[in-house]
Design an enzyme around this catalytic site. Structure first.
Site, PDB file in Angstrom:
ATOM      1  N   HIS A 157      34.103 -21.918 -27.574  1.00  0.00           N
ATOM      2  CA  HIS A 157      34.499 -21.112 -28.723  1.00  0.00           C
ATOM      3  C   HIS A 157      33.010 -20.748 -29.439  1.00  0.00           C
ATOM      4  O   HIS A 157      32.744 -20.614 -30.512  1.00  0.00           O
ATOM      5  CB  HIS A 157      35.286 -22.141 -29.760  1.00  0.00           C
ATOM      6  CG  HIS A 157      36.475 -22.657 -29.498  1.00  0.00           C
ATOM      7  ND1 HIS A 157      37.566 -22.027 -29.542  1.00  0.00           N
ATOM      8  CD2 HIS A 157      36.715 -23.551 -28.771  1.00  0.00           C
ATOM      9  CE1 HIS A 157      38.562 -22.697 -28.864  1.00  0.00           C
ATOM     10  NE2 HIS A 157      37.918 -23.853 -28.371  1.00  0.00           N
ATOM     11  N   SER A 278      10.436  -1.438 -31.877  1.00  0.00           N
ATOM     12  CA  SER A 278      11.123  -0.904 -33.008  1.00  0.00           C
ATOM     13  C   SER A 278      10.045   0.121 -33.658  1.00  0.00           C
ATOM     14  O   SER A 278       8.941  -0.261 -33.657  1.00  0.00           O
ATOM     15  CB  SER A 278      11.639  -1.808 -34.237  1.00  0.00           C
ATOM     16  OG  SER A 278      11.654  -0.972 -35.431  1.00  0.00           O
ATOM     17  N   LYS A 284       9.401  -6.561 -33.879  1.00  0.00           N
ATOM     18  CA  LYS A 284      10.806  -6.596 -33.045  1.00  0.00           C
ATOM     19  C   LYS A 284      10.315  -6.405 -31.585  1.00  0.00           C
ATOM     20  O   LYS A 284       9.486  -5.683 -30.963  1.00  0.00           O
ATOM     21  CB  LYS A 284      11.657  -5.015 -33.603  1.00  0.00           C
ATOM     22  CG  LYS A 284      12.214  -5.431 -34.800  1.00  0.00           C
ATOM     23  CD  LYS A 284      13.308  -6.374 -34.767  1.00  0.00           C
ATOM     24  CE  LYS A 284      14.511  -5.628 -34.632  1.00  0.00           C
ATOM     25  NZ  LYS A 284      15.549  -6.214 -34.690  1.00  0.00           N
ATOM     26  N   GLU A 291      21.785  -4.936 -23.829  1.00  0.00           N
ATOM     27  CA  GLU A 291      22.755  -4.440 -24.846  1.00  0.00           C
ATOM     28  C   GLU A 291      23.149  -3.433 -24.204  1.00  0.00           C
ATOM     29  O   GLU A 291      24.559  -3.201 -24.182  1.00  0.00           O
ATOM     30  CB  GLU A 291      22.029  -4.000 -26.191  1.00  0.00           C
ATOM     31  CG  GLU A 291      21.546  -5.025 -27.049  1.00  0.00           C
ATOM     32  CD  GLU A 291      20.535  -4.307 -28.063  1.00  0.00           C
ATOM     33  OE1 GLU A 291      21.087  -4.040 -29.054  1.00  0.00           O
ATOM     34  OE2 GLU A 291      19.528  -4.398 -27.814  1.00  0.00           O
TER      35      GLU A 291
END
Ligand code: ARG
Length: 459
Positions: A157, A278, A284, A291
């Site tokens: 979980h 970024s 970043k 992704e």
């Protein structure tokens, strides 16, 4: 002017819109080398069977090689008026060698031709997928070997469950990708029957030798039924299904890498080579490759659904609907190979932050099960009672804002007086993982045994 290949019964040529919806050469030109291999095998067989003269067969063989070299050199002009790769190749062959080119299509149809070409192409992609998976598995094994005893939290979980080892987690994916590899291998074995010689649908009256062409093209045998051979695309669906399952595994692992590389987890550091920055936030470092791998399954499963939808309800044998098979498989194959390569690069390059992993493993009462097991083993409690006692100790620790090993013996004994000093031995994460020695368990010795089995399997 009517079509040169099939226009005998036509007075007029196709409307421009007819041509636009009908033509497939813009994409099926990717089958060029398979088409030429199939034609060469077919012509050689026709000659050996005495259906084609040796001179014509030789002219065809040489001419096809010229066409292939033109295509490979980027010097070939593809024509949408000629619909597909098959007719483009044959038309060019005719320009080069003249009349014998018109004899190549004896005892053959575009229906068995395209099924053959597409199977050959898909078979190559299966081989590429298997090599790509093998490279990924090797990268995972290298990570597992380095960290067979690094302790990290195991989750259910996405809540801390029990400590596991880094190597165990890596090897879990090795098993998944290993099954993907064997799924592709199974699909390859099943699909490896030659459609060539099925002709349009009914076979042919010419004395062809389908075993000869099957062997020349690396098939195990000719497909047994000519209707089936031109009508089915289950080989493509099986490729897409295997690719979808593999993409699902890639997506899950990619998701873990996204989570693990976040500032809140810091379980891993991804390399600069597989991260991006970024344009506005200078600090970043984004896990874009992970992704995108997480997302690519959308295209692959989409391709599978698209082809299932094309194929459902089609009567035997060939229908033009089936021309819609190729773009789906092409895109899914390209997507899968890229995702596998990107994942392999990321896994090879990533660094596990061993201290972070251990600290996270030790938080969240991850050794509560070990405590309950100790109560069963050392104090003779039934497991359900031990579970309850341990739950009370967790509640106590939570109220005090400490972890289980920080409770004093007096505090523990206030919950159950069978608890002794020895309990502290099982509360460390190292002892917890070391104790999980059941076959396939997380103990470093089990992980190393699993790694050894895989190394032997890969050779
Ligand atoms: N371009 C076609 C395809 O991809 C080749 C087969 C065409 N056959 C036919 N009878 N029209 O399916």
């Amino acid at each position: 002017k009517s079509n040169a290949m099939w226009g005998g019964r036509f007075a007029a040529g196709p409307d421009a819109i007819m041509e636009a919806i009908n033509a497939s050469v813009d994409f099926d030109k990717r089958l060029a080398s398979q088409d030429i291999a199939g034609s060469r095998a077919h012509a050689a067989m026709l000659a050996r069977q005495g259906i084609l003269s040796d001179n014509d067969a030789e002219a065809i063989r040489k001419g096809l090689l010229t066409v292939l070299s033109e295509i490979e050199a980027g010097e070939f002009t593809f024509s949408t008026a000629l619909e597909d790769i098959h007719m483009n190749v044959e038309a060019r062959l005719k320009e080069i060698i003249g009349e014998p080119a018109g004899r190549l299509h004896t005892a053959r149809s575009r229906n068995d031709q395209v099924a053959t070409d597409f199977k050959l192409w898909t078979r190559d992609q299966i081989d590429a997928a298997i090599s790509g998976l093998e490279a990924l598995i090797r990268a995972l094994i290298a990570q597992a070997e380095a960290g067979a005893d690094w302790v990290m939290p195991g989750f259910t979980h996405l809540q801390t469950a029990q400590p596991v080892t880094w190597g165990h987690h890596m090897m879990a994916y090795v098993e998944m990708f290993g099954r993907d590899m064997s799924r592709f291998a199974d699909a390859r074995a099943r699909m490896n029957e030659s459609p060539l010689g099925a002709a349009a649908l009914a076979g042919t009256g010419f004395a062809i030798d389908r075993h000869m062409t099957a062997e020349a093209l690396g098939f195990d045998r000719p497909a047994a039924n000519s209707l089936d051979a031109v009508a089915d695309r289950d080989f493509a669906l099986e490729f897409l299904s295997s690719a979808s399952i593999c993409a699902m595994h890639l997506s899950r692992f990619a998701e873990e890498l996204v989570i693990w590389s976040s500032a809140q987890f810091r379980f891993v550091t991804l390399s600069d080579r597989f991260s991006t920055g970024s344009s506005i936030m200078p600090q970043k470092k984004n896990p874009d490759a992970a992704e995108l791998i997480r997302a690519k399954i959308g295209r692959i499963v989409g391709a599978m659904i698209a082809l299932f939808t094309v194929m459902k309800g089609l009567p035997l044998a060939y229908s033009k609907d089936m021309q819609e098979d190729k773009e789906q498989v092409f895109d899914a194959a390209d997507t899968l190979m890229l995702a596998l390569a990107a994942m392999t690069g990321m896994v090879s390059d990533m660094t596990a932050n061993v201290d972070k992993l251990r600290a996270a493993a030790a938080s969240g009462f991850s050794t509560a099960t070990d405590l309950a097991d100790w109560l069963v083993r050392e104090a003779g409690l039934p497991f359900r009672d031990a579970h309850h006692v341990t739950g009370a100790l967790v509640a106590m620790a939570e109220t005090k804002g400490v972890d289980l090993p920080d409770l004093t013996l007096a505090e523990m004994r206030s919950v159950h007086d069978a608890i002794t000093e020895g309990v502290y031995d099982v509360l460390t994460v190292e002892n917890s993982v070391a104790s999980r020695t059941s076959y396939g368990g997380t103990a470093p010795e089990q992980v190393r045994a699993q790694i050894a089995r895989w190394k032997e399997r890969l050779g």
